[in-house]
Scaffold this active site. Sequence first.
Site, short mmCIF file in Angstrom:
data_model
loop_
_atom_site.label_atom_id
_atom_site.label_comp_id
_atom_site.label_asym_id
_atom_site.label_seq_id
_atom_site.Cartn_x
_atom_site.Cartn_y
_atom_site.Cartn_z
N ASP A 1 0.85 -1.19 0.00
CA ASP A 1 0.00 0.00 0.00
C ASP A 1 0.89 1.25 0.00
O ASP A 1 2.10 1.17 0.19
CB ASP A 1 -0.89 -0.03 1.25
N GLU B 1 2.62 4.94 -4.17
CA GLU B 1 2.65 5.84 -5.34
C GLU B 1 4.03 6.44 -5.59
O GLU B 1 4.31 6.68 -6.78
CB GLU B 1 1.60 6.95 -5.15
N ASP C 1 -8.93 3.86 -2.34
CA ASP C 1 -9.75 4.30 -1.20
C ASP C 1 -11.04 4.95 -1.68
O ASP C 1 -11.15 6.18 -1.78
CB ASP C 1 -8.95 5.29 -0.34
#
Length: 836
Positions: free
Chosen positions: A428, A431, A506
């Site tokens: 997670d 990015e 999300d």
Amino acid sequence: MENQHSKHHDTEAGTVKDEDTVTGKRYRDIYHEFQPDKIAVHYHEKDEAFVYESENGLTLKVEVVSDDIFRFRYAPEGRFESGFSYATDPEARRSLPQVTAGGDSTHFFLRTSKAVCRILKENLQVSIFDAESEKLILQEEAPFYCRRTIMNGICQVKVTHKAWAGEAYFGMGDKTCSANLRGHKIQNWNTDSFSYKTGQDPLYRSIPFYYSVREGVAYGIFLNNSYRTHFDFDSEQRGATTFMADGGEMDYYFIYGPAAMDVARRYAWLTGRPELPPLWALGFHQCRWSYYPESRVLELAGEFRKRRIPCDAIYLDIDYMDGYRCFTWNKDYFPNPSAMIGKLRQQGFQTVVMIDPGIRVDSKYRVYQKGMEKEAFARRSSGELMRGPVWPPDCVFPDFTRPDVREWWGGLYKGLYLEDGVSGFWNDMNEPAVFKVEGATCPDNVLHHYDGHPCDHRKAHNVYGQQMSRATFEGLKKLKPGKRPFVLTRATFSGGQRFASVWTGDNAATWEHLRLANLQCQRLSASGFSFVGSDIGGFDKQPDGELFIRWLQLAVFHPLYRVHSMGNNIDGAAEAEAEMIQAAEKENRMDQEPWSFGEDNTLLARKAIEFRYELLPYIYTAFRQYVQTGSPVIRSLFLYSPEDPVALEREEEFLFGSHILAAPALAPGSEQLKVYLPKGRWYSYWAGTRYEGKQMATFKTRPDRIPVFVKEGSVIPNYPVQQYVGEKAFDSITLRCYYGQGQSELYEDAGERYDYREGQYKLRTFQATSEKKSFRIEQEWEGSFNTAYHSFRLQLFGLPFQVNQCLADGQSTGFEQEGDQVIAIIPENFRQVEFR
């Protein structure tokens, strides 16, 4: 190179100037005009490419990758980059097609058996034609464009194609605009996008690949550039589509169909296909931020088994760690992790845990210590470590574009994977997300190795998450060579499907996000990522029972079937949501387990999840077809029927595998659902009612299921319901057989190891043949895997005649008539069964 022309030039591509009067930044544009006698052509044997070189430097290199795929690369001053790419699959071998090269007074041309590329001598503009029909497929609307500035060097490379009337565009990953991209401008820059909205862009993934469909003919464009990229699908209605990158080389692939599914398969071949996942990974997963302590996790597991709701995996979010230190355990919450995981495994649960890239700065933390010793963390151009807050207040970030760092990172999983027994990993925040800074990520001046092609973060940003998941995947394979890894990643790039599954990030508990989940999963699957799902029920906010159930029913048809929610994490919530969460806590309604919405909804949730487990052999077979051929598991109607203008505009319905059509209920309280049935003949999955295709039909909604249809002549395998994969050894499985002509498959193996590569699998092919008063199914098989069951329960739907006899391999066999259905028990090794 100096611009040899006057102060400005009005061209079809726009006005090229020496000074940008809008921003005030001075730059030198690179712009070229060409004369036919100023272009030299030669064949570059090493690259197996045709090179078109002008006197003033601009060079076009064309690689004929296959009969259907051309690669175009532009070098403004004749010097090409290395061609290295994280996106393309190293295992994708060029087929070296037969190419005819030549030219006339105005054009050069390259011809394969499928396509003809014509290059205008005047300015190197490209057009592509179908080789057989000579129909124009693609035409550049303007010459290649490149901008170079004093401050930034090359900061824009651009290609412009003509957008024909009626041309539709699809793909581009997880975008939230309409399915048809025409009229939209979008960009690719991996971005942490909590509770994103419709139309918000960019999001978590960068997949610079799109389809064009016109008059039933499809091609794909893949922009092989990892910088921030921009796509304009005729947003200003000027009849032009452009794609550009903020740096690097203009390097793109043209992928011809002409069928849209052929484009999908060829793109998957080019960028790679994943391995088969472990079968349990296709079961139901339960996740929350966060389940802790150990007693809560075991209570959750016990509740699933007590309520007889199937589930294969339980996830642990960041709170299992010691102070957000990756690869550690909070021993206050989990004093004996391996014992807890062992208890879960005894009940049939796999454990999946989160790992983030941000490593806490702590001189006593072994991962930080070892990383510093190896100089594994990314640094700024000044030489300073790149440091910033994520969940810990101060983090450093591994440079996953370094092979030795990837190997080191993969080895860090040893304790969790080998010693503690964790089954899968969830990467997670990759990015990479950085809190409290503009842009929410690393600055441009962070440097990266890029596998021996040094660059800054502008080029490495979009591949950072992909390379993290690669490091995880390769590390797990090295630690347990005989076990198929399960990796889930948030951020990735084209080609990342080789290493990890993805989810849509999300999202929020709204009906609009249910619609987006349907759209995004279709789009990601068409973009190469079939192992995809969403946070069922929504991550942010709280669903009501109806929304939660409709989401579960839709997600039955998403390969990743996972509930995830934010729970009551006020500290992690956006300020605007804190009050809502506090109010919800008081009402005790932050739970998002299948039994959290009352007994009636619990029954509906159980039914949806049981349906998923019945479909597991069908889903596994569809996934195997994806692995073998690149055929997406989720198929938007444009892939199935690109010649149908109605299908091109439909976003709701989709095919799941080759034989099932799903029509989700996406609005609250709806009593009827309008469904478009594409070409062909379809049967209701449950009742067997027949419907002709290419029509809009209306169906009454039911609370317990959504409309599902099966293509005529299909054989849909069903397993008996089990509480987890491997719970039962089946005596018999069901084959749901729908009258008509068609071919179906059933693939099975042991489900977790690699024995199937040595022939330990069973691939059955069923050929259905129908006549006016007979229905016949023939079976062939290959592979040496022995299934536990010895019989099939054939359940026949849609027969237009009264059955009087059932013959199995020529022998009369008993059967039963249950309403409109016919049921017969047949040995699993039958060769032919006929009903007449």
